[in-house]
Scaffold this motif. Structure first.
Motif, PDB file in Angstrom:
ATOM      1  N   TYR A  69       0.830  -1.211   0.000  1.00  0.00           N
ATOM      2  CA  TYR A  69       0.000   0.000   0.000  1.00  0.00           C
ATOM      3  C   TYR A  69       0.867   1.264   0.000  1.00  0.00           C
ATOM      4  O   TYR A  69       0.513   2.278  -0.616  1.00  0.00           O
ATOM      5  N   SER A  70       1.985   1.253   0.679  1.00  0.00           N
ATOM      6  CA  SER A  70       2.889   2.407   0.678  1.00  0.00           C
ATOM      7  C   SER A  70       3.376   2.712  -0.735  1.00  0.00           C
ATOM      8  O   SER A  70       3.434   3.873  -1.152  1.00  0.00           O
ATOM      9  N   GLU A  71       3.720   1.671  -1.489  1.00  0.00           N
ATOM     10  CA  GLU A  71       4.165   1.871  -2.871  1.00  0.00           C
ATOM     11  C   GLU A  71       3.034   2.409  -3.742  1.00  0.00           C
ATOM     12  O   GLU A  71       3.244   3.291  -4.594  1.00  0.00           O
ATOM     13  N   ILE A  72       1.830   1.901  -3.528  1.00  0.00           N
ATOM     14  CA  ILE A  72       0.682   2.369  -4.309  1.00  0.00           C
ATOM     15  C   ILE A  72       0.426   3.850  -4.047  1.00  0.00           C
ATOM     16  O   ILE A  72       0.220   4.646  -4.978  1.00  0.00           O
ATOM     17  N   PHE A  73       0.445   4.240  -2.774  1.00  0.00           N
ATOM     18  CA  PHE A  73       0.167   5.636  -2.453  1.00  0.00           C
ATOM     19  C   PHE A  73       1.309   6.562  -2.854  1.00  0.00           C
ATOM     20  O   PHE A  73       1.084   7.749  -3.122  1.00  0.00           O
ATOM     21  N   ALA A  74       2.538   6.055  -2.913  1.00  0.00           N
ATOM     22  CA  ALA A  74       3.640   6.874  -3.421  1.00  0.00           C
ATOM     23  C   ALA A  74       3.365   7.269  -4.868  1.00  0.00           C
ATOM     24  O   ALA A  74       3.556   8.433  -5.261  1.00  0.00           O
ATOM     25  N   ALA A  75       2.900   6.308  -5.673  1.00  0.00           N
ATOM     26  CA  ALA A  75       2.559   6.607  -7.070  1.00  0.00           C
ATOM     27  C   ALA A  75       1.386   7.584  -7.142  1.00  0.00           C
ATOM     28  O   ALA A  75       1.371   8.509  -7.970  1.00  0.00           O
ATOM     29  N   LEU A  76       0.395   7.392  -6.264  1.00  0.00           N
ATOM     30  CA  LEU A  76      -0.777   8.278  -6.255  1.00  0.00           C
ATOM     31  C   LEU A  76      -0.370   9.720  -5.970  1.00  0.00           C
ATOM     32  O   LEU A  76      -0.816  10.655  -6.653  1.00  0.00           O
ATOM     33  N   TYR A  77       0.467   9.920  -4.978  1.00  0.00           N
ATOM     34  CA  TYR A  77       0.857  11.285  -4.610  1.00  0.00           C
ATOM     35  C   TYR A  77       1.772  11.920  -5.660  1.00  0.00           C
ATOM     36  O   TYR A  77       1.778  13.148  -5.812  1.00  0.00           O
ATOM     37  N   ARG A  78       2.520  11.119  -6.406  1.00  0.00           N
ATOM     38  CA  ARG A  78       3.313  11.694  -7.504  1.00  0.00           C
ATOM     39  C   ARG A  78       2.396  12.217  -8.617  1.00  0.00           C
ATOM     40  O   ARG A  78       2.667  13.271  -9.204  1.00  0.00           O
ATOM     41  N   VAL A  79       1.334  11.497  -8.896  1.00  0.00           N
ATOM     42  CA  VAL A  79       0.351  11.969  -9.879  1.00  0.00           C
ATOM     43  C   VAL A  79      -0.270  13.283  -9.408  1.00  0.00           C
ATOM     44  O   VAL A  79      -0.430  14.234 -10.179  1.00  0.00           O
ATOM     45  N   ALA A  80      -0.623  13.354  -8.125  1.00  0.00           N
ATOM     46  CA  ALA A  80      -1.218  14.582  -7.580  1.00  0.00           C
ATOM     47  C   ALA A  80      -0.237  15.750  -7.654  1.00  0.00           C
ATOM     48  O   ALA A  80      -0.628  16.888  -7.959  1.00  0.00           O
ATOM     49  N   ALA A  81       1.043  15.502  -7.396  1.00  0.00           N
ATOM     50  CA  ALA A  81       2.050  16.567  -7.479  1.00  0.00           C
ATOM     51  C   ALA A  81       2.158  17.105  -8.905  1.00  0.00           C
ATOM     52  O   ALA A  81       2.316  18.321  -9.113  1.00  0.00           O
ATOM     53  N   PHE A  82       2.073  16.226  -9.888  1.00  0.00           N
ATOM     54  CA  PHE A  82       2.112  16.671 -11.283  1.00  0.00           C
ATOM     55  C   PHE A  82       0.920  17.567 -11.603  1.00  0.00           C
ATOM     56  O   PHE A  82       1.060  18.601 -12.283  1.00  0.00           O
ATOM     57  N   LEU A  83      -0.265  17.210 -11.110  1.00  0.00           N
ATOM     58  CA  LEU A  83      -1.447  18.042 -11.343  1.00  0.00           C
ATOM     59  C   LEU A  83      -1.291  19.419 -10.698  1.00  0.00           C
ATOM     60  O   LEU A  83      -1.692  20.437 -11.266  1.00  0.00           O
ATOM     61  N   ALA A  84      -0.716  19.461  -9.500  1.00  0.00           N
ATOM     62  CA  ALA A  84      -0.483  20.748  -8.839  1.00  0.00           C
ATOM     63  C   ALA A  84       0.492  21.602  -9.643  1.00  0.00           C
ATOM     64  O   ALA A  84       0.319  22.821  -9.762  1.00  0.00           O
ATOM     65  N   LEU A  85       1.511  20.983 -10.220  1.00  0.00           N
ATOM     66  CA  LEU A  85       2.469  21.712 -11.041  1.00  0.00           C
ATOM     67  C   LEU A  85       1.799  22.281 -12.294  1.00  0.00           C
ATOM     68  O   LEU A  85       2.066  23.421 -12.699  1.00  0.00           O
ATOM     69  N   LEU A  86       0.913  21.507 -12.896  1.00  0.00           N
ATOM     70  CA  LEU A  86       0.162  21.978 -14.060  1.00  0.00           C
ATOM     71  C   LEU A  86      -0.704  23.182 -13.695  1.00  0.00           C
ATOM     72  O   LEU A  86      -0.789  24.170 -14.436  1.00  0.00           O
ATOM     73  N   GLY A  87      -1.350  23.130 -12.528  1.00  0.00           N
ATOM     74  CA  GLY A  87      -2.163  24.252 -12.070  1.00  0.00           C
ATOM     75  C   GLY A  87      -1.334  25.495 -11.817  1.00  0.00           C
ATOM     76  O   GLY A  87      -1.768  26.616 -12.118  1.00  0.00           O
ATOM     77  N   PHE A  88      -0.155  25.314 -11.258  1.00  0.00           N
ATOM     78  CA  PHE A  88       0.738  26.459 -11.026  1.00  0.00           C
ATOM     79  C   PHE A  88       1.109  27.129 -12.343  1.00  0.00           C
ATOM     80  O   PHE A  88       1.121  28.370 -12.437  1.00  0.00           O
ATOM     81  N   ALA A  89       1.384  26.334 -13.375  1.00  0.00           N
ATOM     82  CA  ALA A  89       1.721  26.905 -14.678  1.00  0.00           C
ATOM     83  C   ALA A  89       0.560  27.735 -15.224  1.00  0.00           C
ATOM     84  O   ALA A  89       0.764  28.836 -15.762  1.00  0.00           O
ATOM     85  N   ALA A  90      -0.666  27.237 -15.076  1.00  0.00           N
ATOM     86  CA  ALA A  90      -1.839  27.986 -15.548  1.00  0.00           C
ATOM     87  C   ALA A  90      -2.014  29.277 -14.752  1.00  0.00           C
ATOM     88  O   ALA A  90      -2.323  30.338 -15.315  1.00  0.00           O
TER      89      ALA A  90
END
Length: 489
Positions: free
Chosen positions: A459-480
């Motif tokens: 589960y730790s590995e699964i959530f690590a991947a989940l939070y990396r996806v969320a970080a990418f979305l936050a970066l996209l929002g910052f660019a906008a």
């Protein structure tokens, strides 16, 4: 040269109406937060864990469908009627949730409740704009944010405790008496306002937008549903979503009173704000449920214990919301707290992705406070930015549109995160007869130490991947957000 005129003093009636608005905001917040910590237990009890994301998505999609209509109806027929109708729908859905006998019936009841919640969330901020001029509005919106903080503080802890002590069905009922009190307050305190505009409702546009959003959310879950984005079903949904967007644009251009006014969408600042709002919704509201799932499954905490961590999250939210409200009331442009929120979110979500199972409690608390601070910074900036970008006659439509974008972001984020978890669980090896998708927090704690440690590691590995996806979305929002132009001084 004289400075700007001082805003008029706040009347007793304004204070009373605002108090009811705070109560209504609390109802919507409590409903979402009380349920969050109980979801793993609900799924384990009713089964069909593969529908976990849809239990949340149905609630959010219903909000998406009703938000633009509620905002526009408020502009046309007055927000009092819209608010009372929304509270009634919310109450009916709450009773249905408590009486659910299967996952399908619970999803349907949550959908009804989501229709009410969507109308509440849009109309609260629309009424706040009616009550106060822009010079006072940001300050009072920050008070509404504090109500969100209080609900977020009480909700997860209260919901987790109720789930452990009484059972999950009871968690849907505490908001009912509050909803009845709010209905009575609006009926007595808020006068009926005649807008003078012909109430021509854009049913076709609302239906086209709702269907397009629904198809888009299902498409984003293609990896889990169909196994690949290249599957025929996924390709069909992608084409249907594109055609839906085109159809919605055509309908809105020809509508007498469009749900999403084309002149509003023609403003570049509003478009970039919408993208930033979409990403913010995905990494703030969309992650709330998964924070609880993360704590219970990757760290072995009980629902009540995981609820306590939301205290840390909401302490951060309160600090961020207070700072943003103070900055905007002192004439700082709304883009400053918005950009800070998103880039801070990139950093904190990156830290979440690095937290292994067994992380010390104090480190988890510190990261939750930091994430809450990022969330709080954006809360007022998004709605306030939409209202100052739109004209006075379209405050409801602008509030509805930007709240819709945040909710769409939340819904698509939930679907994407659900796909990440589903794909991760498909690779988990368990003893014969065990189903990884049906494991509850209580069952996890009852496993032998070696098996529990192994599953927590997965589960730790699964959530690590989940939070990396969320970080990418936050970066996209910052660019906008960086592309939003500030007015020349």
């Amino acid at each position: 040269m004289t400075g700007p005129a001082a805003p008029p003093p706040v009347t007793a009636r304004q204070r009373k109406v605002f108090a009811i608005l705070m109560l209504t905001q609390l109802i919507a917040t409590l409903d979402n937060q009380i349920v969050a910590t109980a979801l793993p237990t609900i799924v384990g009890d009713l089964g069909q864990a593969e529908h976990f994301s849809w239990l949340v998505s149905a609630y959010v999609l219903a909000q998406c469908a009703v938000m633009p209509v509620s905002g526009k109806l408020g502009d046309l027929i007055g927000r009092k009627r819209v608010m009372i109708a929304s509270l009634c729908l919310f109450s009916i859905g709450a009773v249905g949730c408590s009486a659910s006998w299967s996952m399908s019936s619970l999803i349907l009841a949550r959908l009804v409740q989501g229709l009410g919640t969507g109308g509440i969330l849009v109309t609260v901020f629309g009424m706040n704009a009616d009550l106060f001029p822009p010079a006072q509005r940001a300050r009072y919106q920050s008070y509404l944010s504090f109500v969100f903080v209080f609900g977020s503080f009480v909700g997860p802890t209260f919901g987790g405790a109720l789930t452990d002590l009484v059972g999950w069905r009871v968690i849907f009922l505490p908001t009912l008496p509050l909803a009845l009190l709010a209905i009575a307050g609006f009926a007595v305190l808020v006068p009926r306002i005649v807008t003078g505009r012909q109430p021509v409702i854009d049913y076709a546009g609302a239906l086209a937008i709702a269907m397009t959003v629904t198809i888009l959310v299902i498409w984003t879950d293609s990896l889990r549903l169909f196994g690949s984005f290249l599957a025929p079903e996924s390709l069909f949904l992608g084409i249907a979503a594109g055609l839906g967007l085109l159809l919605s644009a055509i309908i809105e251009r020809g509508a007498a009173e469009p749900v999403l006014p084309p002149e509003l969408l023609a403003k570049w600042n509003f478009d970039f704000l919408s993208v930033a709002t979409f990403c913010s919704g995905a990494v703030t509201i969309g992650l709330v449920t998964y924070h609880a799932y993360f704590l219970q499954m990757a760290h072995g905490l009980t629902p009540a214990q995981s609820g306590l961590f939301f205290i840390a999250l909401t302490c951060g939210v309160s600090c961020g919301a207070l700072l943003a409200g103070q900055l905007m009331s002192r004439d700082w442009h709304f883009t400053f707290p918005l950009r800070l929120s998103l880039i801070w979110g990139v950093l904190t979500l990156g830290v979440f992705s690095l937290l292994p199972g067994g992380t010390p409690i104090w480190q988890l608390v510190a990261v939750f406070v930091a994430q809450g601070f990022a969330n709080g910074l954006a809360m007022n900036a998004l709605v306030f930015g939409a209202q100052v970008t739109a004209g006075e006659g379209d405050i409801g439509a602008a509030t509805g549109a930007i709240t819709l974008m945040r909710t769409i972001g939340c819904s698509i984020g939930i679907a994407v995160y659900g796909s990440v978890i589903a794909v991760g669980l498909s690779g988990v090896a368990l003893p014969e007869g065990w189903d990884a998708s049906a494991i509850t927090p209580a069952l996890l704690r009852g496993l032998p130490a070696a098996e529990r440690a192994d599953l927590v590691g997965h589960y730790s590995e699964i959530f690590a991947a989940l939070y990396r996806v969320a970080a990418f979305l936050a970066l996209l929002g910052f660019a906008a957000a960086c592309l939003i132009r500030r007015p020349a001084r």
